[in-house]
Design an enzyme around this catalytic site. Structure first.
Site, mmCIF file in Angstrom:
data_model
loop_
_atom_site.group_PDB
_atom_site.id
_atom_site.type_symbol
_atom_site.label_atom_id
_atom_site.label_comp_id
_atom_site.label_asym_id
_atom_site.label_seq_id
_atom_site.Cartn_x
_atom_site.Cartn_y
_atom_site.Cartn_z
ATOM 1 N N ASP A 39 0.881 -1.175 0.000
ATOM 2 C CA ASP A 39 0.000 0.000 0.000
ATOM 3 C C ASP A 39 0.921 1.228 0.000
ATOM 4 O OD1 ASP A 39 -2.306 1.642 0.328
ATOM 5 O OD2 ASP A 39 -1.968 1.717 2.485
ATOM 6 N N SER A 40 0.318 2.391 -0.161
ATOM 7 C CA SER A 40 1.099 3.628 -0.043
ATOM 8 C C SER A 40 1.637 3.792 1.383
ATOM 9 C CB SER A 40 0.213 4.830 -0.375
ATOM 10 O OG SER A 40 -0.862 4.884 0.549
ATOM 11 N N GLY A 72 -3.210 9.208 -3.023
ATOM 12 C CA GLY A 72 -4.507 9.775 -3.412
ATOM 13 C C GLY A 72 -4.437 11.196 -3.924
ATOM 14 N N GLU A 91 -1.367 8.126 8.755
ATOM 15 C CA GLU A 91 0.071 7.856 8.595
ATOM 16 C C GLU A 91 0.901 8.499 9.703
ATOM 17 O OE1 GLU A 91 1.830 5.933 6.433
ATOM 18 O OE2 GLU A 91 -0.102 5.172 5.735
ATOM 19 N N CYS A 136 -11.059 3.090 0.746
ATOM 20 C CA CYS A 136 -9.611 3.300 0.900
ATOM 21 C C CYS A 136 -9.213 2.397 2.060
ATOM 22 C CB CYS A 136 -9.316 4.760 1.233
ATOM 23 S SG CYS A 136 -7.637 5.057 1.846
ATOM 24 N N HIS A 163 -7.067 2.573 4.248
ATOM 25 C CA HIS A 163 -6.754 3.237 5.521
ATOM 26 C C HIS A 163 -8.011 3.403 6.386
ATOM 27 C CE1 HIS A 163 -2.969 4.406 3.584
ATOM 28 N NE2 HIS A 163 -2.540 4.879 4.746
HETATM 29 N N1 DGL Z 1 -4.821 3.086 1.232
HETATM 30 C C1 DGL Z 1 -4.952 3.619 -0.059
HETATM 31 C C2 DGL Z 1 -6.253 3.337 -0.752
HETATM 32 O O1 DGL Z 1 -6.827 2.308 -0.477
HETATM 33 C C3 DGL Z 1 -4.217 4.839 -0.480
HETATM 34 C C4 DGL Z 1 -4.354 6.061 0.280
HETATM 35 C C5 DGL Z 1 -3.434 7.123 -0.226
HETATM 36 O O2 DGL Z 1 -2.246 6.885 -0.295
HETATM 37 O O3 DGL Z 1 -3.942 8.203 -0.562
HETATM 38 O O4 DGL Z 1 -6.694 4.083 -1.565
#
Ligand code: DGL
Length: 271
Positions: free
Chosen positions: A20-21, A53, A161, A193, A195
């Site tokens: 993931d990011s 994002g 984060e 998302c 997160h």
């Molecule tokens: N966790 C990510 C998602 O599902 C990315 C969030 C991000 O880096 O903006 O979109």
């Protein structure tokens, strides 16, 4: 006399790569670790470049390729793109580049539309997901007569984060993004998302327990299991699984955040 012994079953003990990011994909990795407890996992967070994002499609694709190549170099047997933003923006070109199975994560609009009685559904996503044509097509294809409200939520990923889940700023942003949902009389909310499941309690507290929250960890894990089974690639039943964690910005603070979300001690290494 002929040897009638069955050939010993060969298991595939290569790890599953999950990325993931940042730490959001841990919400998916936790479900995988629970449902497939014998599988070795290698988790990569591209923390140095989060959030995806708010980045361009070209940037997201470039980072996805770098991370996936690093996982292939670690000899993974499959990759889970545990990020909605990376999936909608980069999975097709990634599948074209690599020969191992790639499993993506897409907002669960289909089950949400099926569940909704009021036929008013909302999806919380990142800006890059909201703007993505593949995501918009997915919504159009699966909304099944429901009215779908797409709510981009800039700022939430950064707060998670930075381990600011319980900050006032986080509460305030959530209030701001969720206020229109209440007005629209939704009964089902998709966490689009990876997160956002870490905010489930706060979201439920703000919207009320009657609003059903839907995330994709369980269906993604099932899909992974199906794919590994089809490739005869599941790990043996008695194997002791190892979980390894990497970040492009490994630091003591990051390690604490990983441990907080993974709810177990973690050794975080630099990618
Ligand atoms: N966790 C990510 C998602 O599902 C990315 C969030 C991000 O880096 O903006 O979109």
């Amino acid at each position: 006399m002929a040897n009638l012994a069955q050939p010993e079953k060969v298991y595939d003990n290569r790890a599953i790569g999950v990325f993931d990011s940042g730490v959001g994909g841990l919400s998916i990795a936790k479900c995988i670790a629970k449902q497939l407890p014998n599988e070795n996992l290698i988790y990569v967070a591209d923390t140095l470049h989060a959030p995806y994002g708010e980045k361009s499609v070209a940037f997201i694709q470039q980072r996805v390729n770098v991370i996936a190549d690093a996982l292939v170099a670690k000899n993974v047997k499959a990759i889970v793109v545990a990020c909605n933003t990376a999936t909608v923006n980069a999975i097709e070109q990634l599948r074209a580049r690599l020969s191992i199975p790639i499993i993506g994560v897409e907002p669960a609009i289909k089950p949400a539309a099926k569940h909704s009685k009021s036929k008013h559904v909302a999806i919380l996503v990142t800006q890059a997901t909201a703007e993505n044509p593949r995501f918009q097509a997915l919504v159009a294809q699966h909304k099944n007569g429901s009215k779908v409200f797409i709510q981009p939520c800039p700022g939430l990923v950064e707060l998670i984060e930075n381990d600011q889940l319980h900050s006032q700023q986080c509460e305030q942003l959530l209030r701001q993004y969720l206020a229109p949902m209440v007005k629209h009389n939704i009964d089902t909310l998709v966490l689009g998302c990876t997160h956002y499941p870490f905010l489930s309690d706060k979201i439920s507290a703000a919207l009320g327990a009657d609003i059903k929250l839907i995330d994709t960890a369980a269906p993604v894990t099932q899909q992974l299991q199906r794919v590994l089974t089809a490739h005869s690639s599941l790990q043996g039943e008695k194997a002791k699984a190892e979980h390894h964690f990497y970040s492009s910005l490994a630091s003591p603070a990051q390690q604490r955040l990983f441990e907080h979300l993974w709810q177990q001690p973690v050794q975080l290494a630099a990618l």
